[in-house]
Design a protein around this motif. Structure first.
Motif, PDB file in Angstrom:
ATOM      1  N   UNK A 166     -31.026  17.884   9.516  1.00 29.91           N
ATOM      2  CA  UNK A 166     -32.042  16.850   9.332  1.00 29.91           C
ATOM      3  C   UNK A 166     -33.287  17.157  10.160  1.00 29.91           C
ATOM      4  N   UNK A 167     -33.105  17.601  11.408  1.00 28.26           N
ATOM      5  CA  UNK A 167     -34.258  17.918  12.251  1.00 28.26           C
ATOM      6  C   UNK A 167     -35.063  19.058  11.638  1.00 28.26           C
ATOM      7  N   UNK A 168     -34.373  20.061  11.106  1.00 33.26           N
ATOM      8  CA  UNK A 168     -35.086  21.201  10.526  1.00 33.26           C
ATOM      9  C   UNK A 168     -35.809  20.815   9.244  1.00 33.26           C
TER      10      UNK A 168
ATOM     11  N   UNK B 203     -38.133  25.067  22.921  1.00 31.10           N
ATOM     12  CA  UNK B 203     -38.392  25.307  21.503  1.00 31.10           C
ATOM     13  C   UNK B 203     -38.414  23.958  20.798  1.00 31.10           C
ATOM     14  N   UNK B 204     -38.702  23.984  19.501  1.00 32.36           N
ATOM     15  CA  UNK B 204     -38.652  22.737  18.741  1.00 32.36           C
ATOM     16  C   UNK B 204     -37.242  22.150  18.831  1.00 32.36           C
ATOM     17  N   UNK B 205     -37.157  20.871  19.175  1.00 30.29           N
ATOM     18  CA  UNK B 205     -35.855  20.215  19.292  1.00 30.29           C
ATOM     19  C   UNK B 205     -35.264  20.237  20.675  1.00 30.29           C
ATOM     20  N   UNK B 206     -35.930  20.903  21.636  1.00 26.20           N
ATOM     21  CA  UNK B 206     -35.417  20.913  23.003  1.00 26.20           C
ATOM     22  C   UNK B 206     -35.414  19.501  23.573  1.00 26.20           C
ATOM     23  N   UNK B 207     -34.312  19.123  24.207  1.00 28.19           N
ATOM     24  CA  UNK B 207     -34.196  17.810  24.832  1.00 28.19           C
ATOM     25  C   UNK B 207     -34.838  17.859  26.212  1.00 28.19           C
ATOM     26  N   UNK B 208     -35.800  16.968  26.459  1.00 29.56           N
ATOM     27  CA  UNK B 208     -36.442  16.908  27.774  1.00 29.56           C
ATOM     28  C   UNK B 208     -36.231  15.543  28.443  1.00 29.56           C
ATOM     29  N   UNK B 209     -35.803  14.552  27.659  1.00 34.34           N
ATOM     30  CA  UNK B 209     -35.453  13.233  28.200  1.00 34.34           C
ATOM     31  C   UNK B 209     -34.103  12.827  27.621  1.00 34.34           C
ATOM     32  N   UNK B 210     -33.187  12.442  28.486  1.00 37.44           N
ATOM     33  CA  UNK B 210     -31.891  11.912  28.051  1.00 37.44           C
ATOM     34  C   UNK B 210     -31.610  10.683  28.904  1.00 37.44           C
ATOM     35  N   UNK B 211     -31.566   9.521  28.280  1.00 40.53           N
ATOM     36  CA  UNK B 211     -31.494   8.268  29.037  1.00 40.53           C
ATOM     37  C   UNK B 211     -30.386   7.369  28.521  1.00 40.53           C
ATOM     38  N   UNK B 212     -29.493   6.981  29.427  1.00 35.58           N
ATOM     39  CA  UNK B 212     -28.525   5.923  29.135  1.00 35.58           C
ATOM     40  C   UNK B 212     -29.184   4.638  29.605  1.00 35.58           C
ATOM     41  N   UNK B 213     -29.658   3.864  28.655  1.00 33.89           N
ATOM     42  CA  UNK B 213     -30.577   2.765  28.976  1.00 33.89           C
ATOM     43  C   UNK B 213     -30.444   1.666  27.942  1.00 33.89           C
ATOM     44  N   UNK B 214     -31.066   0.541  28.168  1.00 31.25           N
ATOM     45  CA  UNK B 214     -31.231  -0.557  27.228  1.00 31.25           C
ATOM     46  C   UNK B 214     -30.041  -1.482  27.169  1.00 31.25           C
ATOM     47  N   UNK B 215     -30.347  -2.778  27.025  1.00 31.09           N
ATOM     48  CA  UNK B 215     -29.318  -3.803  26.909  1.00 31.09           C
ATOM     49  C   UNK B 215     -28.427  -3.592  25.702  1.00 31.09           C
ATOM     50  N   UNK B 216     -28.913  -2.868  24.679  1.00 32.63           N
ATOM     51  CA  UNK B 216     -28.119  -2.649  23.474  1.00 32.63           C
ATOM     52  C   UNK B 216     -26.775  -2.035  23.811  1.00 32.63           C
ATOM     53  N   UNK B 217     -26.747  -1.086  24.729  1.00 28.60           N
ATOM     54  CA  UNK B 217     -25.517  -0.368  25.023  1.00 28.60           C
ATOM     55  C   UNK B 217     -24.983  -0.580  26.433  1.00 28.60           C
ATOM     56  N   UNK B 218     -25.856  -0.818  27.413  1.00 33.65           N
ATOM     57  CA  UNK B 218     -25.359  -0.878  28.790  1.00 33.65           C
ATOM     58  C   UNK B 218     -24.516  -2.120  29.039  1.00 33.65           C
TER      59      UNK B 218
ATOM     60  N   UNK C 121     -30.528  20.553  23.342  1.00 30.75           N
ATOM     61  CA  UNK C 121     -31.268  20.581  22.082  1.00 30.75           C
ATOM     62  C   UNK C 121     -30.600  19.648  21.079  1.00 30.75           C
ATOM     63  N   UNK C 122     -31.404  19.146  20.120  1.00 32.93           N
ATOM     64  CA  UNK C 122     -30.833  18.381  19.010  1.00 32.93           C
ATOM     65  C   UNK C 122     -30.558  19.287  17.823  1.00 32.93           C
ATOM     66  N   UNK C 123     -30.958  20.554  17.932  1.00 34.92           N
ATOM     67  CA  UNK C 123     -30.707  21.528  16.853  1.00 34.92           C
ATOM     68  C   UNK C 123     -29.358  22.193  17.097  1.00 34.92           C
ATOM     69  N   UNK C 124     -28.322  21.388  17.000  1.00 33.69           N
ATOM     70  CA  UNK C 124     -26.970  21.890  17.218  1.00 33.69           C
ATOM     71  C   UNK C 124     -26.017  21.197  16.256  1.00 33.69           C
ATOM     72  N   UNK C 125     -25.099  21.962  15.694  1.00 41.32           N
ATOM     73  CA  UNK C 125     -24.042  21.447  14.840  1.00 41.32           C
ATOM     74  C   UNK C 125     -22.786  21.366  15.700  1.00 41.32           C
TER      75      UNK C 125
END
Length: 871
Positions: free
Chosen positions: A374-376, A412-427, A550-554
């Motif tokens: 999907x990202x590609x 590269x395209x799709x590299x993860x630079x922010x990863x956050x466990x956050x928000x009332x939705x899940x915490x 990255x998000x470009x991973x299966x």
């Protein structure tokens, strides 16, 4: 209730228990009305109407309208609703500012300023945090100290408000996210007030107020008439590898496709009984993302088990007895209790798969197995739509090398630079937070997160930290993610700065960098200006993508990482539902909630020692850049002026579909080159959220989102053209609006479908109003909350007639428009728009949907309406 008029339903008031005659309630079963087989959410509305009936504000005919729901659901019927309480976050500072300014205005008009008070309990949770530190070892304390130093003036103002206004309670900063604190502590479920029992219900200023619907407390943003109320059924068993986040992302996409904007959604069916309160709250929290007014789960045995865990035992007895007495308690496995619904939509839980949503909207769900593909596809899309980045094929595999802490890396395209466990939705959900057991398995396998990736954990309350620590999960999780604060953070745009080498690599390589967060919003420009692809995911998936980088991973076919020469796949470290539930049963216990919440209002020493004025009228500081008396009441008189047409208006912005409140409202950090920064001059700009009490800053931040696509410019930029000056002269939106104002030229905004989708931000309506000239918005359709907020500010929401669009009518936005507003107005009436330069006329609908909304408009907005009423 009026002191001179008796409630016509007083005859059904009786003690809940003859042994305790001091506890009374309105026994709705004594109405003896077969029509009481209503949806449970509508029963709550009915009880409020019966209890507050005074034949003035609430009439017997209103009670009849609710009882006749089978017929009135297909009509536009206005029903007054008085909630049991209201809830505010500290982004609700403008509400307190408005209260203070209203007292001044009432006094100027000869009224009693102390009449301005919340008429029902108001709970305000100071939950605004900002993540600024990158060093994982001391982020929490550093952020909390900086938050208090920066926002001391704002906190003093709120503390003044808690003293000056009756019925206002404040939960100090550092306690948690408003909606999680509401779920775990503030919600009463049943009020016991002055000897009278009645259902807890609320309205709030934040769109995710609906989270409390998961506990069986009816809550939403603002008050709305009963409309068509489609209901949703759920059944089936969930796969052991899916999380409640996967369920809610599936529900969001499903209900968006069904179309439930402005409706009540009520969940029923045996599948509901399988869901914990935390699971239900997660689903209810995302209600704004599928557009409904409320997403209601009636109280059942699972709800009572949660209350046993989190509330005092003595309250549980009367809560249970009351809800059963008025038939607002239900058994999801008993089909005989199922009311009749307008529409039934089925979702089989066994069909849900692990998924994410993105890269630009929460409703765009993607199975995890399809993420790479999907990202590609998004990369190669030929247009920059909701699922496209328009990257040339030869650049799909582009990389940008950089140095960080003395080591070489590449993005590269799709590299993860922010990863956050956050928000009332899940915490708020132990089942997904304890999915962080994945971190334990990852660390034991020798996996780690690249040091340049900004990882953060912002628990919704101290309870989360407690059970993560007691279960031993935090020992491992903190090696990958560290607690950075308690409050709204990355999800609201408070992600803080990325390392400069990372920003340079993204910019120079023109890369589509990614953010992954366990939040509820991922609209363009919201999470961070340098992450153009942002995905919503469950906490364990956030950890997984941080490890992969990255998000470009299966994940099914590619290892997440190699350690000691061995490939480690996601399936090797993914915790099962049984593993998570075993830890939850052992460590999420009642004493934990009691210990955290019995001291919550007094534990913050800096708040306790904070001095605040005690006067009933606030003394405004003209030098303050945080708190400023708003101009809403400037020139206000007792006498109403007749509605006037909008004459010879120009178009300020020509926008497309799905313009969100993130595009409109000031949010995130204040950019150094923005009109707001030029106004402040100081280097300590802080965030727009922290300056919501200053209208001058907020007006300058309106339409300042760098991802705003303006058809006048044919590109993304927070700018527009000033038509009288010429096509090539581009200005920041505020500066252009200011020029129009100086020439006394009224303004319109043209837009497409779903204008104002996303958060319920009041400043998405206040901002355009304060741009001193925007009189109306003309759109194909509106998101429910934003349309109502525009009405509340006196900005006219106009809607194209069915089949009409700007394109079909040949509108370029460069014309001059006159909107003909007749003196005699009726709800949803059709009016003419004349184009003075072309001589054409076309018709549009005035989206004032009720007589009450028309009353607000005639007064110039809801605040002016209230001032005149109080005076």
């Amino acid at each position: 209730m009026s002191a001179t008029v008796k409630n016509p339903f007083e005859h059904i008031v009786e003690p809940l228990d003859p042994k305790h005659p001091e506890q009374q309630f309105f026994n709705l079963s004594k109405l003896g009305d077969p029509r009481y087989r209503l949806p449970f959410s509508i029963r709550v509305l009915l009880e409020s109407a019966v209890r507050n009936c005074d034949e003035f504000l609430v009439k017997r005919s209103d009670v009849e309208s609710i009882l006749n729901w089978k017929q009135t659901q297909f009509q536009t019927v206005e029903v007054p609703f008085r909630p049991a309480r209201v809830i505010l976050q500290d982004f609700g500072v403008p509400a307190v500012v408005d209260f203070a300014a209203m007292r001044d205005a009432v006094m100027k008009l000869g009224g009693d300023p102390e009449k301005i008070n919340p008429v029902c309990p108001a709970d305000l949770v100071i939950d605004h945090s900002i993540q600024v530190d990158f060093n994982r070892s001391d982020s929490l304390q550093k952020n909390q100290d900086l938050e208090f130093d920066r926002n001391k003036e704002r906190f003093q103002f709120l503390k003044w408000g808690s003293k000056a206004f009756r019925n206002m309670r404040i939960i100090p900063p550092g306690s948690g996210i408003v909606h999680q604190v509401n779920l775990e502590y503030l919600a009463r479920v049943v009020f016991n007030q002055d000897g009278l029992l009645y259902p807890d219900s609320l309205v709030g200023t934040d769109s995710h107020t609906t989270m409390i619907d998961g506990l069986g407390v009816l809550g939403w943003v603002g008050c709305y008439e009963i409309s068509i109320l489609p209901e949703v059924t759920r059944h089936g068993a969930a796969d052991k590898f899916i999380t409640s986040t996967d369920i809610v992302l599936t529900v969001t996409k499903h209900l968006r496709q069904v179309g439930v904007v402005g409706k009540f959604v009520e969940f029923f069916g045996p599948g509901v009984a399988q869901l914990s309160i935390a699971d239900r709250a997660t689903i209810a929290n995302m209600c704004p993302e599928y557009g409904a007014t409320a997403a209601f789960f009636p109280v059942d045995d699972v709800s009572l088990q949660y209350l046993e865990q989190t509330r005092e035992p003595e309250k549980l007895a009367y809560i249970t007895k009351y809800l059963k007495a008025v038939a607002i308690f239900r058994d999801y496995n008993d089909v005989s209790q199922d009311p009749e619904f307008t529409q039934v939509v089925e979702l089989d839980l066994s069909t849900v798969v692990p998924c994410c949503s993105g890269p630009k909207r929460p409703q765009d769900r993607i199975p995890v197995s399809d993420m790479k593909k999907d990202f590609e596809v998004c990369l190669e899309a030929k247009q920059q739509g909701f699922k496209g980045f328009q990257v040339a094929p030869q650049r799909h595999n582009a990389t940008a090398p950089f140095q960080f802490n003395g080591k070489e890396y590449a993005l590269s395209h799709g590299s993860v630079v922010i990863a956050a466990i956050t928000s009332c939705t899940n915490t708020s959900n132990p089942s997904v937070m304890l999915g962080a057991l994945l971190a334990k398995k990852a660390v034991e396998c020798g996996l780690s997160v690249k040091p340049y990736i900004k990882t953060s954990l912002s628990p919704g309350s101290g309870v989360v930290t407690y059970y993560l620590r007691e279960s031993g999960v935090m020992d491992y999780l903190s090696q990958l993610f560290e607690v950075v604060g308690y409050g709204c953070m990355t999800c609201i745009g408070n992600s803080g700065p990325l390392p400069e080498p990372v920003v340079e690599a993204i910019t120079q390589g023109d890369l589509i960098a990614a953010g992954v967060l366990s939040g509820n919003r991922n609209f363009e420009g919201r999470v961070h200006p340098n992450t153009r692809a942002n995905y919503l995911a469950s906490p364990p998936l956030v950890i997984a993508y941080a490890l992969a980088g990255t998000v470009r991973i299966d994940f099914d076919n590619e290892p997440i990482m190699s350690s000691e020469g061995k490939d480690v796949f996601l399936r090797d470290i993914w915790p099962t539902r049984e593993e998570i539930q075993a830890v939850e049963r052992m460590f999420v216990i009642p004493s934990m909630f009691k210990e955290v919440y019995e001291k919550i209002e007094h534990v913050n020493e800096r708040w306790n020692s904070l001095a605040a004025p005690s006067d009933k009228l606030y003394t405004w500081d003209p030098k303050s850049t945080y708190i400023k008396s708003p101009p809403f009441f400037d020139g206000l008189t007792r006498k109403l002026q007749p509605p006037a047409s909008i004459t010879d208006a120009c178009v300020l912005l020509n926008l497309g579909d799905s313009v969100t409140t993130d595009h409109i409202s000031p949010a995130g950090n204040i950019a150094r080159n923005s009109p707001a920064a030029r106004y402040l001059t100081s280097r300590d700009y802080n965030s727009y959220g922290s300056r919501r009490g200053n209208d001058a800053v907020m007006a300058r931040g309106t339409f300042a989102n760098i991802r705003l696509f303006n058809k006048f410019l044919n590109k993304q930029a927070p700018q527009t053209i000033h038509l009288p000056t010429g096509e090539t002269f581009q200005l920041d939106v505020f500066d252009a609006a200011d020029r129009y104002q100086q020439s006394r030229i009224p303004l319109l905004v043209l837009a497409g479908k779903e204008y104002g989708s996303g958060s319920s931000r009041d400043w998405a309506a206040k901002g355009p109003f304060l741009l001193q000239g925007i009189k109306a918005v003309l759109a194909e359709s509106y998101e429910r909350i934003h349309r109502s907020n525009l009405v509340g500010m006196g900005v006219i929401p106009l809607e194209y007639l069915p089949g009409d669009t700007a394109d079909s009518l040949g509108l370029t936005g460069r014309e001059r428009y006159t909107v003909v507003i007749p003196e005699l107005l009726t709800p949803r009436m059709v009016v003419d728009i004349k184009q003075l330069d072309t001589g054409k006329t076309f018709q549009v609908r005035l989206r004032f949907d009720t007589d009450v909304e028309l009353a607000y408009f005639r007064h110039g907005g809801i605040l002016n309406y209230m001032i005149r009423k109080m005076s």
